[in-house]
Write an enzyme that holds these catalytic residues in place. Structure first.
Site, short mmCIF file in Angstrom:
data_model
loop_
_atom_site.label_atom_id
_atom_site.label_comp_id
_atom_site.label_asym_id
_atom_site.label_seq_id
_atom_site.Cartn_x
_atom_site.Cartn_y
_atom_site.Cartn_z
CB CYS A 2 -0.90 0.00 1.23
SG CYS A 2 -1.86 -1.52 1.43
NE ARG A 27 4.16 1.93 -1.57
CZ ARG A 27 5.29 1.27 -1.38
NH1 ARG A 27 6.31 1.48 -2.18
NH2 ARG A 27 5.41 0.42 -0.39
CD1 TRP A 75 -2.22 -4.82 -4.88
CD2 TRP A 75 -1.60 -6.04 -3.12
NE1 TRP A 75 -2.04 -6.10 -5.32
CE2 TRP A 75 -1.65 -6.88 -4.26
CE3 TRP A 75 -1.25 -6.60 -1.90
CZ2 TRP A 75 -1.34 -8.23 -4.20
CZ3 TRP A 75 -0.94 -7.96 -1.84
CH2 TRP A 75 -0.99 -8.76 -2.98
CG ASN A 101 2.94 -0.60 3.02
OD1 ASN A 101 2.44 -1.61 2.54
ND2 ASN A 101 4.17 -0.21 2.70
N GLY A 102 1.67 -2.94 5.24
CA GLY A 102 2.35 -4.09 5.82
C GLY A 102 1.35 -5.15 6.25
CD GLU A 475 10.36 -9.40 -17.85
OE1 GLU A 475 9.94 -8.23 -17.74
OE2 GLU A 475 10.30 -10.24 -16.91
CE LYS A 479 7.55 -6.36 -17.84
NZ LYS A 479 7.45 -7.38 -16.84
CD GLU A 482 4.10 -8.06 -14.99
OE1 GLU A 482 4.51 -8.00 -13.82
OE2 GLU A 482 4.71 -7.54 -15.95
CG HIS A 498 10.75 -33.27 -23.23
ND1 HIS A 498 11.06 -34.60 -23.37
CD2 HIS A 498 11.84 -32.57 -23.65
CE1 HIS A 498 12.30 -34.71 -23.85
NE2 HIS A 498 12.78 -33.50 -24.04
CE LYS A 597 7.83 -0.42 -10.77
NZ LYS A 597 7.94 -1.00 -12.12
#
Length: 602
Positions: A2, A27, A75, A101-102, A475, A479, A482, A498, A597
Site C-alpha cells: 500500500c 503501490r 493493495w 502498509n504491511g 519475461e 509482460k 501482466e 516433452h 509495483k
C-alpha cells in the site's frame, strides 16, 4: 504494498494528500481514503473502494478541511477491497485514525483480546488493531501509546497516526516497510516513496526500521521504539518531479520503455571504460560460486546473470526465487556470494532471503534501483540508475538490471582473467554501443504494432527461447500476462516436445527468440517442430539474419551485437508487443488489476 501519505503545515491538507496518493497509486489501487483533523480538532475521513479517482470525486462532493491529515491507497491483503476495509481506520471513539502498509501476523490473537476488552471492530483488516491498541494505551501522549502498542505486534508496518486530542502532530513508525519524510518550510510531509512529495520539497529524511517519527510543522523528532532520541541527517533528492510525469506519452509504461537507452547509458556511466570495468561497489575477495535471489521480473534478470557468470567468469551460478530461498536447505558454503536483485530494494521476500544469507555468514551484495532503500542500507549495492518507474510492469528497470549484471560478470571475468583480452575488448566495445542500438530497436516497432493488431484477440501465446534467451521468453510472457490479461507461457524451446507441444495449433501464436548464438540451429529445429503443428511463428532476430525468413511468418528485427549482449535488445520488442496488445484491448496499462509495483509483504 500500500501507499501512505501525511501532511502537517499551514496549507489545506486534502489537495496535497490527494496529489501524493496519485503519485503512489502504483503501490496499490483497490481502495483509498484520507483523514483530516479540522480546525475544530475533529477528525473527518472519506474512503472508498476503487481507484483514487473515486476518492477525488467523493472529496469534490464532501470536501475535507484542515491542515493536518493522513491518506492511504490500498493493495488488499486482509479483507476484500471495499469501502469498509479501506483505510484510514479508527478506534472506538473516532478520535484516533491510522493508515498502515504491511501485515500484522498476530492480529487475530490481538483482535480477540481487544474484543474481550470491549472494543468493537468494523473491518476484516489486520490494520484495524492499531487504533484500538493505541486507544487502550493512550494517556495523553500519542507516541508513547504507539510505542506500547507496537511491542505487542509481530509483522511489517509503515504507520501514520493522528489523534484529535493532539492537533499539531502526526506520529509514524516503520518496521520492514518503506517510509520517508519530506522536509519543507514550516511544513512536513510523510510518504511511502519520495515522488509523493517531490512537488513541494527535495529534502528528505529516512525513517529506519524500529523507529518512530513525530512530525510537527516546525520539525521532526526521531525516536527508537524504547523512546530514545535518534539523530540522522537529511539528504537531497537528485531527481525532480518531471521524472515522475508522462511527458506527453499516453502511458508511463510507454514513456519508460523509450527511456531505456538513457537508463542503460546512465548505468554504464563511469563504470565502463575502453578496456576495463570499474565498479563503485567492492566485491568480496574470495568466492567461487554465485547464488542469485530475486522475485518477478528481477528473477528473470537473475537467470540471465547466471548464464553471464558461467560463460564469462567461469563461475558456477544458481538462481532461486526469494520466496523459496528461506525454505530450502540450500547447502550454501562460505565461498558462495549471494546477490539479491530488487528494483525497489523493499521486496519483502528478497529482504528476508538476504538477511538469511547474512545470518549464515555468507558474502552478500545487491543490485537495486533505490538509494537509501532497505536492501541498499543492509548490503553493498550496485545501483541501476533507472530513475522512477511508475508503470507497474517493469521495463526500464529490467534492462538496467541486465546492464548491471553484465558489468558485474565482466568485472569478475577481468579479475579472474577468464576471457582472452581480444574477446574482452570486443564485448566492451559492443557494450558501449548498446544504448544506441536500444534506441534503434525501439524505433523499429512497425511490425510489432501490426502483429498486435493481428493477434491481440488470441486467447494464448507461447514464448520460446534457449540459453540466454530462455529467461527473455519468460519475461515476454510475463509482460503480456501482466498488462493484457492474456494467457501466455514462456518455455525453454527444447522442452516443447516433452509435453507443451500438445497445446500447439493454428490459433496459438508462438514468439521465438531466434538470436544468433551457439544454440541458433537448435532454436531453428524447435521452430520447425511447432510450424509442423500449424502454429504462427513470430521470430525475434537480428537485422542481418535473412535466413530466418524461411521459418517465420512475422519478424521483429533488432540490431546485431555480440551474442552475449543480445538479451538486452531481444526483450525490447516483447515489451512493445505486450504494450500494444494491452493498449489495443483498452486495458489499464500502468495499473493492471490485482498488481502493485513494490511487493512489501510476504
Amino acid at each position: 504494498m500500500c501507499g501512505i501519505v501525511g501532511y502537517v503545515g499551514s496549507k489545506e491538507a486534502a489537495p496535497i494528500l490527494l496529489e501524493g496518493l496519485k503519485r503512489l497509486e502504483y503501490r496499490g489501487y483497490d481502495s483509498s481514503g484520507m483523514a483530516i483533523l479540522n480546525g475544530k480538532s475533529v477528525i473527518h475521513s472519506t474512503k472508498c473502494s476503487g481507484k483514487i479517482s473515486s476518492l477525488e470525486e467523493a472529496l469534490h462532493v464532501h470536501p475535507l478541511k484542515g491542515s493536518l491529515g493522513i491518506g492511504h491507497t490500498r493493495w488488499a491483503t486482509h479483507g476484500r477491497p471495499n469501502d469498509e476495509n479501506a483505510h484510514p481506520h479508527t478506534d472506538c471513539t473516532g478520535k484516533i485514525a491510522v493508515v498502515h502498509n504491511g501485515i500484522f501476523e498476530n492480529y487475530l490473537e490481538i483482535k480477540e483480546k481487544l474484543i474481550e476488552g470491549g472494543h468493537h471492530f468494523k473491518t476484516e483488516t489486520d490494520s484495524e488493531i492499531i487504533p484500538h491498541l493505541v486507544e487502550a494505551y493512550y494517556q495523553g501522549n500519542l507516541e508513547e501509546a504507539l510505542m506500547k502498542a507496537l511491542k505487542t505486534v509481530r509483522g511489517s508496518y509503515a504507520l501514520s497516526i493522528i489523534c484529535q486530542d493532539e492537533r499539531d502532530k502526526i506520529v509514524a513508525a516503520r518496521m520492514g516497510s518503506p517510509l520517508v519524510i519530506g522536509l519543507g518550510e514550516k511544513e512536513i510531509f510523510l510518504a511511502s516513496d519520495i515522488p509523493a512529495f517531490l512537488p513541494y520539497t527535495r529534502n528528505a529524511l529516512l525513517v529506519e526500521d524500529g523507529e518512530i517519527a513525530v512530525l510537527k510543522s516546525d520539525g521532526v523528532k526521531l525516536l527508537s521504539v524504547e523512546g530514545e532520541a535518534v539523530e540522522r541527517s537529511s539528504f537531497h533528492v537528485q531527481w525532480d518531479v518531471a521524472m515522475a510525469e508522462k511527458g506527453g506519452y499516453k502511458h508511463f509504461m510507454l514513456k519508460e520503455m523509450y527511456e531505456q537507452p538513457k537508463v542503460i547509458s546512465d548505468t554504464l556511466a563511469g563504470r565502463l571504460k575502453d578496456h576495463s570495468i570499474e565498479l563503485d561497489v567492492a566485491l568480496p575477495k574470495q568466492f567461487s560460486r554465485v547464488f542469485f535471489t530475486a522475485a518477478g521480473t528481477a528473477f528473470h534478470a537473475a537467470m540471465v546473470g547466471k548464464y553471464w557468470f558461467e560463460t564469462l567468469a567461469k563461475i558456477p551460478a544458481e538462481v532461486e526465487l526469494s520466496s523459496e530461498f528461506r525454505y530450502r536447505d540450500l547447502c550454501l558454503t562460505k565461498d558462495t556470494l549471494v546477490i539479491a536483485i530488487s528494483q525497489s530494494g523493499e521486496t519483502a521476500d528478497t529482504l528476508a532471503a538476504i538477511r538469511q544469507a547474512k545470518k549464515l555468514g555468507l558474502p552478500v551484495m545487491a543490485i537495486t534501483n533505490v538509494v537509501g532503500s532497505s536492501l541498499a542500507r543492509e548490503v553493498p549495492s550496485l545501483f541501476t540508475r533507472a530513475g522512477i518507474e511508475i508503470g507497474v510492469a517493469a521495463t526500464k528497470t529490467f534492462v538496467a538490471q541486465l546492464t548491471a549484471l553484465v558489468l558485474l560478470a565482466l568485472k569478475v571475468a577481468s579479475d579472474r582473467n577468464t576471457l582472452a583480452k581480444e574477446e574482452f575488448d570486443r564485448i566492451l566495445f559492443e557494450l558501449h554501443r548498446i544504448p544506441e542500438l536500444t534506441e534503434i530497436a525501439l524505433q523499429n516497432d512497425q511490425e510489432v504494432r501490426q502483429s498486435a493488431k493481428l493477434f491481440g484477440n488470441r486467447k494464448e501465446f507461447l514464448f520460446l527461447g534457449r540459453h540466454l534467451h530462455y529467461p527473455i521468453a519468460l519475461e515476454g510472457a510475463l509482460k503480456l500476462k501482466e498488462i493484457s490479461y492474456l494467457h501466455a507461457e514462456g518455455y525453454a524451446a527444447g522442452e516443447m516436445k516433452h509435453g507443451p507441444i500438445a497445446l500447439i495449433d493454428e490459433n496459438v501464436p508462438v514468439v521465438a527468440l531466434a538470436m544468433q548464438s551457439p544454440v541458433y540451429e537448435k532454436v531453428i529445429s524447435n521452430i520447425e517442430e511447432v510450424r509442423a503443428r500449424e502454429a504462427t511463428i513470430i521470430a525475434v532476430t537480428e537485422s542481418n539474419n535473412k535466413h530466418i525468413q524461411k521459418f517465420s511468418d512475422h519478424i521483429f528485427w533488432v540490431p546485431q551485437t555480440h551474442w552475449l549482449l543480445s538479451p538486452i535488445l531481444s526483450v525490447l520488442p516483447l515489451q512493445l508487443l505486450a504494450y500494444h496488445i494491452a493498449d489495443q484491448k483498452g486495458c489499464d496499462v500502468d495499473q493492471p488489476r490485482n498488481l502493485a509495483k513494490s511487493v512489501t509483504v510476504e
